[in-house]
Write a protein that holds these residues in place. Structure first.
Motif, PDB file in Angstrom:
ATOM      1  N   THR A   1      18.743 -87.244  25.138  1.00 17.78           N
ATOM      2  CA  THR A   1      17.424 -87.627  24.830  1.00 17.78           C
ATOM      3  C   THR A   1      17.537 -88.852  23.664  1.00 17.78           C
ATOM      4  O   THR A   1      18.816 -89.136  22.912  1.00 17.78           O
ATOM      5  CB  THR A   1      16.741 -86.501  23.927  1.00 17.78           C
ATOM      6  N   SER A   2      16.584 -89.406  23.486  1.00 16.88           N
ATOM      7  CA  SER A   2      16.634 -90.704  22.513  1.00 16.88           C
ATOM      8  C   SER A   2      16.814 -90.069  21.044  1.00 16.88           C
ATOM      9  O   SER A   2      17.206 -90.700  20.337  1.00 16.88           O
ATOM     10  CB  SER A   2      15.335 -91.327  22.618  1.00 16.88           C
ATOM     11  N   VAL A   3      16.242 -88.859  20.851  1.00 15.40           N
ATOM     12  CA  VAL A   3      16.410 -88.265  19.539  1.00 15.40           C
ATOM     13  C   VAL A   3      17.758 -87.799  19.329  1.00 15.40           C
ATOM     14  O   VAL A   3      18.061 -88.064  18.130  1.00 15.40           O
ATOM     15  CB  VAL A   3      15.246 -87.167  19.057  1.00 15.40           C
ATOM     16  N   GLY A   4      18.271 -87.597  20.286  1.00 10.26           N
ATOM     17  CA  GLY A   4      19.802 -87.025  20.285  1.00 10.26           C
ATOM     18  C   GLY A   4      20.610 -88.476  19.894  1.00 10.26           C
ATOM     19  O   GLY A   4      21.339 -88.536  19.212  1.00 10.26           O
ATOM     20  N   ALA A   5      20.121 -89.453  20.660  1.00  9.97           N
ATOM     21  CA  ALA A   5      20.972 -90.823  20.493  1.00  9.97           C
ATOM     22  C   ALA A   5      20.834 -91.284  18.740  1.00  9.97           C
ATOM     23  O   ALA A   5      21.828 -91.970  18.301  1.00  9.97           O
ATOM     24  CB  ALA A   5      20.428 -91.739  21.302  1.00  9.97           C
ATOM     25  N   ALA A   6      19.557 -91.143  18.366  1.00 11.10           N
ATOM     26  CA  ALA A   6      19.325 -91.722  17.108  1.00 11.10           C
ATOM     27  C   ALA A   6      20.221 -90.583  16.164  1.00 11.10           C
ATOM     28  O   ALA A   6      20.686 -91.032  15.063  1.00 11.10           O
ATOM     29  CB  ALA A   6      17.754 -91.519  16.708  1.00 11.10           C
ATOM     30  N   SER A   7      19.947 -89.328  16.365  1.00  3.97           N
ATOM     31  CA  SER A   7      20.810 -88.419  15.576  1.00  3.97           C
ATOM     32  C   SER A   7      22.380 -88.531  15.489  1.00  3.97           C
ATOM     33  O   SER A   7      22.944 -88.485  14.669  1.00  3.97           O
ATOM     34  CB  SER A   7      20.458 -87.071  15.871  1.00  3.97           C
ATOM     35  N   GLY A   8      22.736 -89.044  16.773  1.00  3.23           N
ATOM     36  CA  GLY A   8      24.181 -89.316  17.057  1.00  3.23           C
ATOM     37  C   GLY A   8      24.710 -90.358  16.117  1.00  3.23           C
ATOM     38  O   GLY A   8      25.620 -90.301  15.371  1.00  3.23           O
ATOM     39  N   ALA A   9      23.752 -91.423  16.203  1.00  2.00           N
ATOM     40  CA  ALA A   9      24.027 -92.691  15.491  1.00  2.00           C
ATOM     41  C   ALA A   9      24.292 -92.338  13.981  1.00  2.00           C
ATOM     42  O   ALA A   9      24.872 -92.828  13.035  1.00  2.00           O
ATOM     43  CB  ALA A   9      23.165 -93.872  15.646  1.00  2.00           C
ATOM     44  N   VAL A  10      23.393 -91.424  13.413  1.00  3.85           N
ATOM     45  CA  VAL A  10      23.212 -91.075  11.870  1.00  3.85           C
ATOM     46  C   VAL A  10      24.356 -90.354  11.726  1.00  3.85           C
ATOM     47  O   VAL A  10      25.031 -90.526  10.686  1.00  3.85           O
ATOM     48  CB  VAL A  10      21.965 -90.241  11.472  1.00  3.85           C
ATOM     49  N   ALA A  11      24.850 -89.394  12.440  1.00  6.20           N
ATOM     50  CA  ALA A  11      26.009 -88.327  12.203  1.00  6.20           C
ATOM     51  C   ALA A  11      27.282 -89.375  12.225  1.00  6.20           C
ATOM     52  O   ALA A  11      27.906 -89.156  11.272  1.00  6.20           O
ATOM     53  CB  ALA A  11      26.329 -87.552  13.364  1.00  6.20           C
ATOM     54  N   GLY A  12      27.486 -90.337  13.174  1.00  8.26           N
ATOM     55  CA  GLY A  12      28.506 -91.264  12.992  1.00  8.26           C
ATOM     56  C   GLY A  12      28.524 -92.063  11.594  1.00  8.26           C
ATOM     57  O   GLY A  12      29.697 -92.347  11.301  1.00  8.26           O
ATOM     58  N   LEU A  13      27.518 -92.539  11.231  1.00  5.55           N
ATOM     59  CA  LEU A  13      27.377 -93.396  10.018  1.00  5.55           C
ATOM     60  C   LEU A  13      27.717 -92.456   8.930  1.00  5.55           C
ATOM     61  O   LEU A  13      28.569 -92.735   8.212  1.00  5.55           O
ATOM     62  CB  LEU A  13      25.752 -93.642   9.915  1.00  5.55           C
ATOM     63  N   VAL A  14      27.368 -91.382   8.920  1.00  3.79           N
ATOM     64  CA  VAL A  14      27.684 -90.315   7.878  1.00  3.79           C
ATOM     65  C   VAL A  14      29.318 -90.226   7.922  1.00  3.79           C
ATOM     66  O   VAL A  14      29.757 -90.095   6.830  1.00  3.79           O
ATOM     67  CB  VAL A  14      26.894 -88.922   8.127  1.00  3.79           C
ATOM     68  N   ALA A  15      29.651 -89.853   8.885  1.00  7.25           N
ATOM     69  CA  ALA A  15      31.045 -89.529   9.244  1.00  7.25           C
ATOM     70  C   ALA A  15      32.167 -90.908   8.644  1.00  7.25           C
ATOM     71  O   ALA A  15      33.058 -90.517   8.076  1.00  7.25           O
ATOM     72  CB  ALA A  15      31.480 -89.213  10.402  1.00  7.25           C
ATOM     73  N   ILE A  16      31.786 -91.946   9.047  1.00  7.69           N
ATOM     74  CA  ILE A  16      32.213 -93.350   8.618  1.00  7.69           C
ATOM     75  C   ILE A  16      32.250 -93.735   7.344  1.00  7.69           C
ATOM     76  O   ILE A  16      33.198 -94.453   6.646  1.00  7.69           O
ATOM     77  CB  ILE A  16      32.111 -94.330   9.593  1.00  7.69           C
ATOM     78  N   THR A  17      31.342 -93.098   6.581  1.00  3.08           N
ATOM     79  CA  THR A  17      31.038 -93.621   5.179  1.00  3.08           C
ATOM     80  C   THR A  17      32.264 -93.485   4.251  1.00  3.08           C
ATOM     81  O   THR A  17      32.546 -94.551   3.561  1.00  3.08           O
ATOM     82  CB  THR A  17      29.799 -92.711   4.671  1.00  3.08           C
ATOM     83  N   PRO A  18      32.977 -92.336   4.084  1.00  2.00           N
ATOM     84  CA  PRO A  18      34.128 -91.989   3.234  1.00  2.00           C
ATOM     85  C   PRO A  18      35.284 -92.906   3.877  1.00  2.00           C
ATOM     86  O   PRO A  18      36.128 -93.401   3.042  1.00  2.00           O
ATOM     87  CB  PRO A  18      34.250 -90.740   2.964  1.00  2.00           C
ATOM     88  N   ALA A  19      35.169 -93.082   5.135  1.00  4.85           N
ATOM     89  CA  ALA A  19      36.516 -93.543   5.721  1.00  4.85           C
ATOM     90  C   ALA A  19      36.482 -95.031   6.374  1.00  4.85           C
ATOM     91  O   ALA A  19      37.681 -95.728   6.900  1.00  4.85           O
ATOM     92  CB  ALA A  19      36.826 -92.638   7.040  1.00  4.85           C
ATOM     93  N   CYS A  20      35.600 -95.671   5.748  1.00  2.00           N
ATOM     94  CA  CYS A  20      35.349 -97.002   6.449  1.00  2.00           C
ATOM     95  C   CYS A  20      36.227 -98.130   6.246  1.00  2.00           C
ATOM     96  O   CYS A  20      36.743 -98.895   6.990  1.00  2.00           O
ATOM     97  CB  CYS A  20      33.969 -97.626   6.060  1.00  2.00           C
ATOM     98  N   ALA A  21      36.932 -97.953   5.039  1.00  2.47           N
ATOM     99  CA  ALA A  21      37.947 -98.794   4.660  1.00  2.47           C
ATOM    100  C   ALA A  21      39.471 -98.570   4.722  1.00  2.47           C
ATOM    101  O   ALA A  21      40.383 -98.977   4.504  1.00  2.47           O
ATOM    102  CB  ALA A  21      37.804 -99.351   3.092  1.00  2.47           C
ATOM    103  N   SER A  22      39.654 -97.025   5.403  1.00  2.00           N
ATOM    104  CA  SER A  22      40.706 -96.484   5.457  1.00  2.00           C
ATOM    105  C   SER A  22      41.577 -96.202   6.774  1.00  2.00           C
ATOM    106  O   SER A  22      42.689 -95.779   6.795  1.00  2.00           O
ATOM    107  CB  SER A  22      40.941 -95.187   4.561  1.00  2.00           C
TER     108      SER A  22
END
Length: 412
Positions: A266-287
């Motif tokens: 679903t498109s809602v799933g795609a949007a939610s997946g993008a947010v989940a990935g953004l959340v996960a990379i937030t602490p790790a983005c520079a490391s």
């Protein structure tokens, strides 16, 4: 600060502030049509209150002189008078505004857990107390010289330090834990069951996710250690690449799970997946290197797609899956660093130390935020009433609480 960096920080501040209206659109599209005004107002109300409290005393609370301090003195710079007076270049004021946007988005994220059934002014009361007792102190612990910032020095003689570049603990775990607490306090919506509500506007959901992803480049890359384009900023390109590729991979992880589980992506799933990935990379983005960011995206998208089902198993009504996306995604991203951080991760030439300090920080913030949010929520519910009446929930929160309709159509 170099003039180019200062200009970028001003832009990044605007980008991160835009994320809160992005949350309003994302959450607003997910709820039923007669709750969209209420849902969006919780984001805008939280934005207004948090910004004012940050300037009054919150900024002062987010830096401590000792790692043993709970928070900074809230009266040390009331109204940012001293900061502005000692700021001939404007750098300190812009930095303070940038920090405010993180507090604002954290409060807004919590609101999704109580969609369709929360009263506005009790929510505002919760937001003000929670940001004061939880977000401001936790920000001090993580970034302002507090105990989490010094944890590696205490435990491993400085061989490692807790890595939370942009808010895995302070923003996402913090908000997710508070969201779980409020979901328990307010209880289940009328008729709580799978498929209780379908998103009333998928385009709003997609618009909100787009604004979030756009703003996230300011969220992760707002602070640069050296003049832009000069030596000393080697992490900047890494942060930008990771902020692009991790959510992209998470979309794939989420929609593949959807296809395997439900037969459709679903498109809602795609949007939610993008947010989940953004959340996960937030602490790790520079490391972490981009290859590990891609893997993190796939894992976080897939796991969060499964985690949003937990509310049906355990019976807590997290309306818009704040727990499944932000708490679970924040935990994955924070712990991922312990395995894959360049030079210190368990699988990257380091030992177990990085994983240990990451886990301690994540669990401590989770427990503290949950307990305090639960106590605040219970107190508000008992004294003022946090939840709307069942009849009002069924009739529509927008007209009952705000006297408005999201889509008022005149008869023709």
């Amino acid at each position: 600060m170099d003039s180019g960096n200062l200009a970028w920080l001003m832009i990044a501040t605007a980008l991160v502030l835009l994320m809160t209206p992005g949350v309003a659109f994302f959450y607003g599209g997910l709820v039923k049509a007669k709750s969209v005004v209420s849902m969006m107002m919780m984001s805008f109300g939280g934005l207004a209150l948090t910004a004012v409290l940050w300037v009054l005393y919150g900024f002062a609370m987010t830096a401590v002189d000792s790692p043993f301090a709970f928070a900074g003195n809230p009266f040390a710079d009331l109204g940012l008078v001293n900061t502005i007076a000692d700021d001939p270049t404007g750098e300190l004021g812009v930095g303070a505004a940038f920090g405010a946007t993180f507090a604002i988005i954290t409060v807004a994220l919590i609101s999704g857990a109580i969609a369709d059934r929360a009263r506005f002014w009790p929510w505002m009361g919760f937001a003000g107390v929670w940001v004061t007792l939880v977000y401001f102190p936790v920000a001090a612990w993580v970034w302002g010289g507090g105990w989490i910032m010094e944890l590696g020095a205490w435990m491993f003689d400085g061989a490692v330090e807790v890595i939370d570049y942009a808010g895995g603990t302070a923003v996402h775990i913090n908000a997710g834990a508070a969201a779980l607490a409020l979901a328990l306090v307010l209880g289940k919506r009328v008729g709580f069951q799978k498929g209780i509500n379908k998103p009333h506007s998928v385009p709003l959901v997609m618009l909100g996710a787009t604004l979030l992803w756009f703003g996230w480049f300011g969220f992760n890359a707002g602070l640069t250690p050296a003049p832009l384009g000069e030596d000393g900023n080697t992490a900047l390109g890494l942060i930008i690449v990771n902020t692009m590729v991790c959510p992209a991979a998470a979309i794939i992880g989420w929609i593949v799970v959807e296809k395997l589980k439900d037969g459709k992506s679903t498109s809602v799933g795609a949007a939610s997946g993008a947010v989940a990935g953004l959340v996960a990379i937030t602490p790790a983005c520079a490391s972490i290197d981009p290859i590990w960011a891609i893997l993190l995206g796939v894992v976080s998208g897939a796991v969060c797609a499964l985690a949003v089902e937990l509310k049906w198993k355990f019976g807590f009504d997290d309306s818009l899956d704040v727990v499944g996306v932000h708490l679970v995604g924040g935990m994955i991203g924070t712990l991922w660093i312990g395995f894959f951080a360049t030079g210190t991760g368990l699988f990257m030439g380091g030992g177990v130390a990085q994983l240990v300090v990451q886990a301690i920080a994540a669990i401590a913030v989770l427990i503290y935020s949950f307990v305090v949010a639960y106590v605040i929520g219970i107190a508000i519910e008992k004294v003022f009433g946090f939840r709307v009446k069942n009849a009002d929930e069924i009739a529509g929160v927008d007209t009952v609480v705000h006297g408005e309709e999201g889509y008022a159509m005149e008869a023709r």
